[in-house]
Design an enzyme around this catalytic site. Structure first.
Site, PDB file in Angstrom:
ATOM      1  CG  HIS A 718      39.335 -39.958  60.702  1.00  0.00           C
ATOM      2  ND1 HIS A 718      39.007 -39.055  60.053  1.00  0.00           N
ATOM      3  CD2 HIS A 718      40.240 -40.838  59.954  1.00  0.00           C
ATOM      4  CE1 HIS A 718      39.488 -38.793  59.150  1.00  0.00           C
ATOM      5  NE2 HIS A 718      40.309 -39.945  58.901  1.00  0.00           N
ATOM      6  CB  THR A 720      44.166 -42.374  58.429  1.00  0.00           C
ATOM      7  OG1 THR A 720      43.277 -41.377  58.373  1.00  0.00           O
ATOM      8  CG2 THR A 720      44.396 -43.482  57.393  1.00  0.00           C
ATOM      9  CG  HIS A 797      48.628 -37.917  61.469  1.00  0.00           C
ATOM     10  ND1 HIS A 797      49.328 -38.938  60.610  1.00  0.00           N
ATOM     11  CD2 HIS A 797      47.744 -37.261  60.930  1.00  0.00           C
ATOM     12  CE1 HIS A 797      48.793 -38.793  59.450  1.00  0.00           C
ATOM     13  NE2 HIS A 797      47.783 -37.940  59.392  1.00  0.00           N
ATOM     14  CB  THR A 799      43.349 -35.196  60.439  1.00  0.00           C
ATOM     15  OG1 THR A 799      44.354 -35.962  59.767  1.00  0.00           O
ATOM     16  CG2 THR A 799      43.379 -33.603  59.906  1.00  0.00           C
TER      17      THR A 799
END
Length: 835
Positions: A718, A720, A797, A799
């Site tokens: 996902h 953030t 970004h 992860t």
């Protein structure tokens, strides 16, 4: 910069000139902003909008409609000041030198023998006040006059120690032709003539601090303005002088006796103004020829009544006769008396003539005392000679420049002087005064004390930076004075020097952050001009003796995009980026890298740093017309009144990032002044914004995608979108914001193109297309007092793994959002929404 508005393009090519075609897809403000950031000096603006011209002029940038080739040629060949309210162009054009001509706007000079000392084959031309007589030279659609004259050279010569006028004139003309134009000095008279009528119309009580001779005509129309200067040289000051003898020094090759008389009378008028705040009748004894009366009347209407057996052509009423002691009762109250009686020596024996002169001095004093002893509202300026004399200790002594330093001087007396103690002064002391003291200013009023005056409007132009004043007292005055226009010298050094040399003195230097102000505008000379109905074609130089203009109590404070605005804020950046930098994207790249954002893909369209604040800091020497503190403050309280343009509301953290980038820029440039300025602006941002950080977050907003074009081993990869630090009872408020932002959130065009190791054991994919929406979300949370985001820069970004992986690059791939959710860190999802 100058903007010349044309309906049709021109075939001729001009140096340092760029064409701008009005963009109908953008509004007038956006067009004005784009024009203001063009890098050439001359802008030919085609298919122009009148409103865009008005916006530029209010910003201090000269923008003029041009209707003919002659108008274009006149404006493109020189600089000028533009009165955009009355449509008057004041040229600063010295091309008249090609006519073997020097110019003056002082009529008395034309009546001297100066023509004998000009360059061979040259002439002198009188052009009237601010070149008004030249209007007939320009048959234009706007009023046009050439305000350029050589009076500055003539006056500088008079006060210099040089005698050879021709050599002096030649050197000064060569200097003028090889150095940049002192544009502020040239336009300052136009500015003062515009400024003071507008202030006096609004404010009943006005104080003016530090006027000099160049303002001697400006204030003749304003007797109610209270002047403060460096004070007078009075009789009791002579106690410090040692006796000397007659010197007989020649000051000027051409006759400047007229100039001396004019200065004496003007000094007396201003002395009267400060006592009685009204215009006096002007009586003059021994007046002939007084050609300078013509100059006075060009500026202001006075009644002159004069006595002299010879003609005084410009007097209102002239008595072609001598004036005697018995005639004093003819002189009315509310007047000044100038006594300039002295017999010419001719072929008379020196001793005999000296005896007559001393008798006339006593007679002159008797007339002065008799005049002042009756009636009311009177001031007298009387001609004296160096001799043993008793004078009131408070009498004001004058010694304005005259053709030769001999034995004459003058004294100003008022009704209080004649009842004060008198002191005997020997002849040698008067010679010491004459030989060593030159009165350099017609304003001899007392010095200004650095204290607020709640009921007055204070104007102090170029008057308070001197290190004779306490720097902190100057700051306190500006901070506390409710209504004022005050200038201080800007700190445009590179080593953050607190004071700098100016001529034979030192000036304190200042930055906008030295002041704690609200409802005040801090700008440059050209920014200030725009506020008072003027604009200028050449902005202030980035270095040298430049000033901040601080306007307290202005009704234009809230008009953020009209005055002291962001016009030209990127101009210096553009000049550098498109000429000498490694890439035109250098600014974007540096701002991201200096905040540890290494994803430079799309850096020119998706950036996290306020370009306005960054440019306003690192290039403040070039664009301090933009009032950065005011811009920040009005944003912080949500009172940004914007008429037009492409408006983007910055999140406060973007401003902080800009300061951090500016500080790193300053360190690399070894620019200690920008380093301090950026630090202090960052402190100011933190002061006016209530910024809190979720550096120990307990919730996060996540974005889940339909698919990810990389291998991953986390349960759900996902993005953030930000972290929060909230109490559980604030969850509802967060959800409300997310629902309001739902449409914009799902409209985000997010893409990815590579993976990298964010840190040891954290393998992530980049995400582009997020930042602009992130900062909108940040602002909504900020306004709702919800702590969102960390102190370090947000770097979007996804992860993928918590182990080391080989990085990969792929073609840019769009990601489709599946859902957006709010989740407790190491806890459960409390809200989830889908498109």
């Amino acid at each position: 910069m100058k903007v010349l508005a044309l309906r049709h393009s021109v075939a001729q090519v001009y140096a340092d000139t760029q064409t701008y075609l009005h963009d109908d897809s953008k509004d007038e403000y956006e067009n004005a902003f784009l024009i203001s950031n063009l890098t050439t000096h001359n802008i030919l603006y085609l298919n122009y909008s009148l409103k865009t011209l008005k916006i530029l002029n209010k910003s201090g940038i000269a923008a003029v409609e041009v209707q003919s080739p002659d108008e274009l040629f006149a404006l493109i060949r020189c600089n000028f000041t533009y009165d955009y309210e009355d449509n008057i162009v004041y040229l600063h054009d010295y091309s008249y030198y090609t006519n073997n001509e020097i110019r003056t706007d002082q009529h008395w000079i034309t009546k001297t023998d100066i023509i004998d000392y000009l360059l061979p084959g040259w002439k002198l031309t009188y052009v009237g006040y601010n070149g008004k007589n030249t209007r007939g030279h320009y048959n234009f659609s706007f009023i046009c006059q050439n305000a350029a004259t050589d009076d500055d050279i003539i006056i500088e010569y008079i006060y210099s120690n040089e005698l050879d006028f021709q050599n002096f004139l030649l050197r000064k003309i060569k200097e003028r032709m090889t150095t940049s134009l002192p544009i502020a000095r040239l336009s300052n008279r136009v500015f003062r003539d515009k400024l003071f009528p507008s202030i006096v119309n609004i404010h009943k009580k006005v104080i003016n601090v530090g006027p000099r001779n160049e303002s001697m005509f400006t204030f003749l129309n304003f007797p109610t303005i209270k002047q403060f200067s460096n004070g007078a040289y009075i009789v009791k000051h002579t106690i410090k002088l040692k006796q000397e003898k007659w010197l007989g020094k020649r000051v000027s090759q051409f006759d400047i006796g007229q100039y001396k008389n004019m200065l004496n009378v003007v000094t007396t008028i201003y002395y009267y103004y400060n006592l009685y705040y009204s215009k006096p009748i002007i009586y003059m004894l021994g007046s002939a020829p007084s050609y300078w009366i013509y100059d006075i009347k060009q500026y202001s209407d006075f009644t002159f009544e004069t006595w002299d057996p010879l003609d005084t052509p410009y007097s209102t009423t002239h008595h072609k006769e001598l004036f005697f002691d018995k005639d004093v009762n003819k002189l009315k109250d509310n007047s000044v008396l100038y006594i300039d009686i002295r017999t010419d020596r001719g072929n008379m024996d020196w001793k005999e003539w000296r005896k007559i002169v001393e008798q006339q001095t006593v007679s002159n004093l008797n007339i002065a005392y008799k005049y002042l002893s009756t009636g009311k509202a009177k001031v007298c300026c009387v001609k004296l000679t160096a001799m043993d004399l008793e004078l009131p200790i408070t009498a004001k002594l004058l010694h304005h420049p005259t053709t030769e330093v001999r034995s004459e001087f003058y004294a100003i007396l008022d009704v209080w002087d004649i009842i004060t103690i008198k002191r005997f002064i020997p002849k040698g002391v008067f010679y010491a005064f004459i030989n060593n003291v030159t009165t350099e200013n017609v304003f001899i009023q007392p010095p200004f004390k650095l204290k607020t005056s709640p009921t007055d409007y204070i104007v102090a132009l170029y008057a308070l930076s001197n290190d004779l004043n306490s720097r902190q007292d100057v700051i306190n005055l500006i901070n506390k004075q409710k209504q004022s226009l005050i200038t201080v010298r800007i700190n445009n050094t590179f080593k953050d020097e607190p004071k700098v040399n100016f001529k034979n003195i030192y000036d304190w230097t200042f930055l906008p952050t030295d002041f704690e102000l609200k409802d005040s505008i801090i700008t440059s000379y050209d920014g200030c001009l725009g506020i008072f109905g003027l604009s200028i074609s050449l902005s202030s130089k980035p270095t040298g003796n430049n000033h901040l203009f601080i306007i307290n109590g202005t009704d234009k404070y809230d008009k953020l995009d009209q005055y002291a605005n962001h016009m030209g804020v990127s101009r210096r950046s553009h000049q550098i980026r498109f000429s000498e930098s490694a890439t035109s994207y250098s600014g974007y790249i540096f701002r991201d890298l200096s905040n540890n954002n290494f994803n430079l893909i799309g850096t020119n369209v998706e950036n996290s740093v306020s370009g306005h604040v960054y440019n306003a800091l690192i290039y403040y020497r070039y664009n301090y017309a933009f009032d950065l503190k005011r811009w920040i403050y009005l944003h912080s309280i949500g009172k940004v009144a914007v008429e037009g343009g492409r408006y983007y509301e910055h999140a406060p953290i973007e401003l902080i990032y800009a300061c951090r980038s500016a500080k790193e820029f300053a360190i690399l440039q070894d620019d200690l002044t920008v380093l301090r300025y950026a630090n202090e602006i960052e402190g100011y941002i933190n002061k006016v914004y209530s910024i809190t950080y979720a550096d120990d977050p307990n919730y996060f907003i996540g974005i889940k995608f339909n698919s990810i074009p990389y291998e991953y081993d986390v349960k759900i990869p996902h993005l953030t979108l930000g972290v929060l630090f909230i109490s559980d009872n604030m969850i509802h408020d967060v959800i409300t914001v997310l629902k309001k932002m739902k449409t914009e959130l799902f409209k985000m065009e997010i893409s990815t193109s590579y993976t990298y190791m964010l840190s040891d054991n954290t393998y992530v994919a980049n995400a582009s297309g997020v930042l602009s929406t992130y900062f909108k979300l940040y602002n909504m949370f900020y306004r709702n007092h919800i702590t969102f985001g960390q102190s370090r820069m947000f770097i979007p970004h996804i992860t993928l793994s918590f182990s080391n992986k080989q990085t990969v690059r792929i073609e840019s791939t769009k990601l489709r959002i599946n859902s957006i959710y709010l989740r407790k860190i190491k806890g459960e999802t409390v809200f989830d929404m889908s498109e």
